[in-house]
Design a protein around this motif. Structure first.
Motif, PDB file in Angstrom:
ATOM      1  N   CYS A 232      37.342  46.744  49.237  1.00  0.00           N
ATOM      2  CA  CYS A 232      37.803  46.201  50.527  1.00  0.00           C
ATOM      3  C   CYS A 232      36.978  45.079  51.135  1.00  0.00           C
ATOM      4  O   CYS A 232      36.896  44.943  52.354  1.00  0.00           O
ATOM      5  N   GLY A 233      36.384  44.240  50.311  1.00  0.00           N
ATOM      6  CA  GLY A 233      35.601  43.141  50.857  1.00  0.00           C
ATOM      7  C   GLY A 233      36.419  42.160  51.665  1.00  0.00           C
ATOM      8  O   GLY A 233      35.881  41.394  52.452  1.00  0.00           O
ATOM      9  N   SER A 234      37.730  42.167  51.473  1.00  0.00           N
ATOM     10  CA  SER A 234      38.572  41.233  52.214  1.00  0.00           C
ATOM     11  C   SER A 234      38.852  41.706  53.631  1.00  0.00           C
ATOM     12  O   SER A 234      39.389  40.949  54.442  1.00  0.00           O
ATOM     13  N   CYS A 235      38.494  42.931  53.952  1.00  0.00           N
ATOM     14  CA  CYS A 235      38.878  43.495  55.247  1.00  0.00           C
ATOM     15  C   CYS A 235      37.706  43.842  56.160  1.00  0.00           C
ATOM     16  O   CYS A 235      37.918  44.146  57.336  1.00  0.00           O
ATOM     17  N   HIS A 236      36.497  43.865  55.632  1.00  0.00           N
ATOM     18  CA  HIS A 236      35.339  44.234  56.441  1.00  0.00           C
ATOM     19  C   HIS A 236      34.195  43.256  56.246  1.00  0.00           C
ATOM     20  O   HIS A 236      34.049  42.658  55.185  1.00  0.00           O
ATOM     21  N   SER A 237      33.344  43.148  57.250  1.00  0.00           N
ATOM     22  CA  SER A 237      32.038  42.516  57.087  1.00  0.00           C
ATOM     23  C   SER A 237      30.996  43.628  57.137  1.00  0.00           C
ATOM     24  O   SER A 237      31.217  44.674  57.752  1.00  0.00           O
ATOM     25  N   PHE A 238      29.874  43.431  56.474  1.00  0.00           N
ATOM     26  CA  PHE A 238      28.875  44.492  56.338  1.00  0.00           C
ATOM     27  C   PHE A 238      27.462  44.053  56.696  1.00  0.00           C
ATOM     28  O   PHE A 238      26.543  44.851  56.678  1.00  0.00           O
ATOM     29  N   THR A 239      27.311  42.790  57.029  1.00  0.00           N
ATOM     30  CA  THR A 239      25.992  42.299  57.407  1.00  0.00           C
ATOM     31  C   THR A 239      25.732  42.562  58.884  1.00  0.00           C
ATOM     32  O   THR A 239      26.658  42.713  59.676  1.00  0.00           O
ATOM     33  N   LYS A 240      24.471  42.604  59.230  1.00  0.00           N
ATOM     34  CA  LYS A 240      24.098  42.823  60.623  1.00  0.00           C
ATOM     35  C   LYS A 240      24.685  41.710  61.496  1.00  0.00           C
ATOM     36  O   LYS A 240      24.483  40.532  61.226  1.00  0.00           O
ATOM     37  N   GLY A 241      25.428  42.103  62.516  1.00  0.00           N
ATOM     38  CA  GLY A 241      26.041  41.133  63.406  1.00  0.00           C
ATOM     39  C   GLY A 241      27.287  40.483  62.859  1.00  0.00           C
ATOM     40  O   GLY A 241      27.822  39.549  63.464  1.00  0.00           O
ATOM     41  N   GLY A 242      27.788  40.980  61.718  1.00  0.00           N
ATOM     42  CA  GLY A 242      28.985  40.408  61.124  1.00  0.00           C
ATOM     43  C   GLY A 242      30.196  40.565  62.029  1.00  0.00           C
ATOM     44  O   GLY A 242      30.313  41.530  62.788  1.00  0.00           O
ATOM     45  N   ALA A 243      31.095  39.600  61.950  1.00  0.00           N
ATOM     46  CA  ALA A 243      32.283  39.618  62.806  1.00  0.00           C
ATOM     47  C   ALA A 243      33.314  40.612  62.309  1.00  0.00           C
ATOM     48  O   ALA A 243      33.382  40.934  61.119  1.00  0.00           O
ATOM     49  N   ALA A 244      34.125  41.109  63.235  1.00  0.00           N
ATOM     50  CA  ALA A 244      35.254  41.952  62.868  1.00  0.00           C
ATOM     51  C   ALA A 244      36.257  41.106  62.093  1.00  0.00           C
ATOM     52  O   ALA A 244      36.482  39.939  62.412  1.00  0.00           O
ATOM     53  N   MET A 245      36.862  41.700  61.075  1.00  0.00           N
ATOM     54  CA  MET A 245      37.882  41.008  60.292  1.00  0.00           C
ATOM     55  C   MET A 245      39.188  41.779  60.483  1.00  0.00           C
ATOM     56  O   MET A 245      39.520  42.141  61.602  1.00  0.00           O
ATOM     57  N   VAL A 246      39.895  42.054  59.414  1.00  0.00           N
ATOM     58  CA  VAL A 246      41.052  42.949  59.526  1.00  0.00           C
ATOM     59  C   VAL A 246      40.576  44.326  59.968  1.00  0.00           C
ATOM     60  O   VAL A 246      41.242  45.022  60.722  1.00  0.00           O
ATOM     61  N   GLY A 247      39.414  44.710  59.505  1.00  0.00           N
ATOM     62  CA  GLY A 247      38.762  45.930  59.947  1.00  0.00           C
ATOM     63  C   GLY A 247      37.451  45.596  60.633  1.00  0.00           C
ATOM     64  O   GLY A 247      36.984  44.452  60.598  1.00  0.00           O
ATOM     65  N   PRO A 248      36.818  46.574  61.266  1.00  0.00           N
ATOM     66  CA  PRO A 248      35.582  46.324  62.003  1.00  0.00           C
ATOM     67  C   PRO A 248      34.388  46.102  61.079  1.00  0.00           C
ATOM     68  O   PRO A 248      34.415  46.470  59.910  1.00  0.00           O
ATOM     69  N   ASN A 249      33.354  45.493  61.617  1.00  0.00           N
ATOM     70  CA  ASN A 249      32.085  45.399  60.907  1.00  0.00           C
ATOM     71  C   ASN A 249      31.524  46.805  60.739  1.00  0.00           C
ATOM     72  O   ASN A 249      31.599  47.635  61.646  1.00  0.00           O
ATOM     73  N   THR A 261      32.977  50.351  67.656  1.00  0.00           N
ATOM     74  CA  THR A 261      32.406  49.087  67.199  1.00  0.00           C
ATOM     75  C   THR A 261      32.825  47.943  68.125  1.00  0.00           C
ATOM     76  O   THR A 261      34.023  47.724  68.344  1.00  0.00           O
ATOM     77  N   PRO A 262      31.877  47.200  68.682  1.00  0.00           N
ATOM     78  CA  PRO A 262      32.222  46.090  69.582  1.00  0.00           C
ATOM     79  C   PRO A 262      33.054  45.028  68.874  1.00  0.00           C
ATOM     80  O   PRO A 262      32.882  44.789  67.673  1.00  0.00           O
ATOM     81  N   GLY A 263      33.983  44.449  69.609  1.00  0.00           N
ATOM     82  CA  GLY A 263      34.761  43.342  69.078  1.00  0.00           C
ATOM     83  C   GLY A 263      35.942  43.739  68.234  1.00  0.00           C
ATOM     84  O   GLY A 263      36.551  42.896  67.568  1.00  0.00           O
ATOM     85  N   TYR A 264      36.281  45.035  68.239  1.00  0.00           N
ATOM     86  CA  TYR A 264      37.415  45.484  67.432  1.00  0.00           C
ATOM     87  C   TYR A 264      38.280  46.445  68.246  1.00  0.00           C
ATOM     88  O   TYR A 264      37.765  47.302  68.964  1.00  0.00           O
ATOM     89  N   SER A 265      39.585  46.309  68.141  1.00  0.00           N
ATOM     90  CA  SER A 265      40.513  47.164  68.877  1.00  0.00           C
ATOM     91  C   SER A 265      41.035  48.271  67.969  1.00  0.00           C
ATOM     92  O   SER A 265      41.754  48.001  67.002  1.00  0.00           O
TER      93      SER A 265
END
Length: 367
Positions: A232-249, A261-265
């Protein structure tokens, strides 16, 4: 909220198609996720001799084939795996092999595609039952396969998909006869009875298997990261401070508030679960998201292998400046694995989003 979640589903399909064409074979419906049903029978007293998980008997698919919904199977396939497979007669191999005329064909023999030795040595043909077992759990069907899809839990979805694959032929394989259905059901009952009664008779023993703490004690976060990277690399970020994508960081999620998780609904179904993502809750979520949070828009079927779930959970634990301590039993001297180096590799779809069937459209290269 409905519009927002619809946008997420659409984005997931686009991203999966363009960015990360690596995961399973086929999956459950992705736009309207169904309530996953129990499709396997856990046989008490049939645990592996070394304290492994209880034996699982996969119900026969034959009784469902006559009424399989080919349209539903086609919809699942089109939405989940069109970016990785071709389905037309003579279609070229892509990330996964061409699947035209796969039902009844030899296993691992599609022209123009290089299969792994794990699948090649299975042998035989793709019968209805072989496809049923493969879709239920590729890793158990062909241990060592590069296929990372954890399996399709819904037997009806498996039947629909197999029914659709059957239709991809100028001469579809015959449907099971009533005699074949009856024989398969009788064989299943016999297998269940034999597995349920311990040697010497008496009451079935309680299932034996390692606890989550024991699994965490020997968990391999490196393997968890590898599994996650394929899923699922296309849907999440995993680095510190990474932005929400299709799924949350997912950095620093172990121990964090659920749906916080901030920045995700998040969907209301996950929000009302409450509490924090401890090891047990993560294990429950990865086992079956729909059961953990009924109504979640997460369509991922779950990871059936307890050991792999523990690997993924421990991998997530390492994604932190201050990783949460392992449970006491898991942290005993000599048992705690060395933490994996932090990486950007993703985890097995822990996002509460409508993702494209966990990108289950194909085998990875050399499955």
């Amino acid at each position: 909220m409905a519009g927002l979640e619809g946008n997420k589903a659409f984005a997931a399909v686009l991203v999966a198609g363009m960015a990360f064409m690596v995961a399973g074979f086929v999956a459950d419906l992705v736009v309207h996720p169904e309530e996953l049903e129990k499709t396997a029978i856990t046989i008490q007293g049939a645990a592996e001799s070394m304290g492994g998980p209880a034996r699982v008997i996969i119900p026969t698919i034959l009784p469902l084939m006559a009424k399989a919904d080919v349209s539903a199977g086609a919809s699942t396939t089109a939405q989940a795996c069109g970016s990785c497979h071709s389905f037309t007669q003579g279609g070229a191999a892509m990330v996964g092999p061409n699947l035209y005329n796969v039902v009844g064909a030899k296993v691992a023999a599609a022209a123009g595609y290089s299969f792994s030795s794990a699948l090649t040595k299975v042998g035989g043909t793709w019968t209805y039952e072989q496809l049923n077992k493969w879709l239920y759990d590729p890793q158990s069907f062909a241990p060592g396969t590069h296929m990372t899809y954890p399996g399709m839990r819904s037997i009806q979805s498996r039947a629909d998909v197999i029914g659709y694959l059957r239709s991809l032929s100028t001469a579809p394989v015959a449907l099971p006869t009533s005699a074949e259905v009856a024989a398969a059901q009788a064989a299943q009952k016999k297998e269940e009875s034999a597995a349920a009664v311990p040697a010497g008779g008496g009451a079935p023993a309680a299932p034996v298997g390692p606890s989550l703490n024991q699994l965490l004690a020997s968990a391999d976060p490196g393997k968890g990261g590898d599994f996650a990277a394929q899923a699922c690399g296309s849907c999440h970020s995993f680095t510190k401070g990474g932005a929400a994508m299709v799924g949350p960081n997912l950095y620093d999620m172990v121990g964090a508030p659920i749906a916080g998780t901030p920045g995700y609904s998040f969907s209301p179904s996950l929000k009302k679960v409450g509490g924090n993502w401890d090891f047990g809750k993560l294990d429950d979520w990865l086992t079956n998201p729909q059961h953990f949070a009924p109504g979640t828009t997460m369509s991922y079927a779950g990871i059936p292998q307890p050991k792999m779930r523990a690997n993924v959970v421990d991998y997530l634990r390492t994604l932190s400046d201050k990783p949460v301590a392992l449970p006491a039993a898991a942290a005993a001297p000599g048992k705690m694995p060395a933490p994996a180096a932090k990486s950007n590799a993703p985890v097995a779809k822990t996002a509460d989003t409508t993702t494209p069937g966990a990108k289950t459209g194909t085998q990875t290269p050399n499955p």
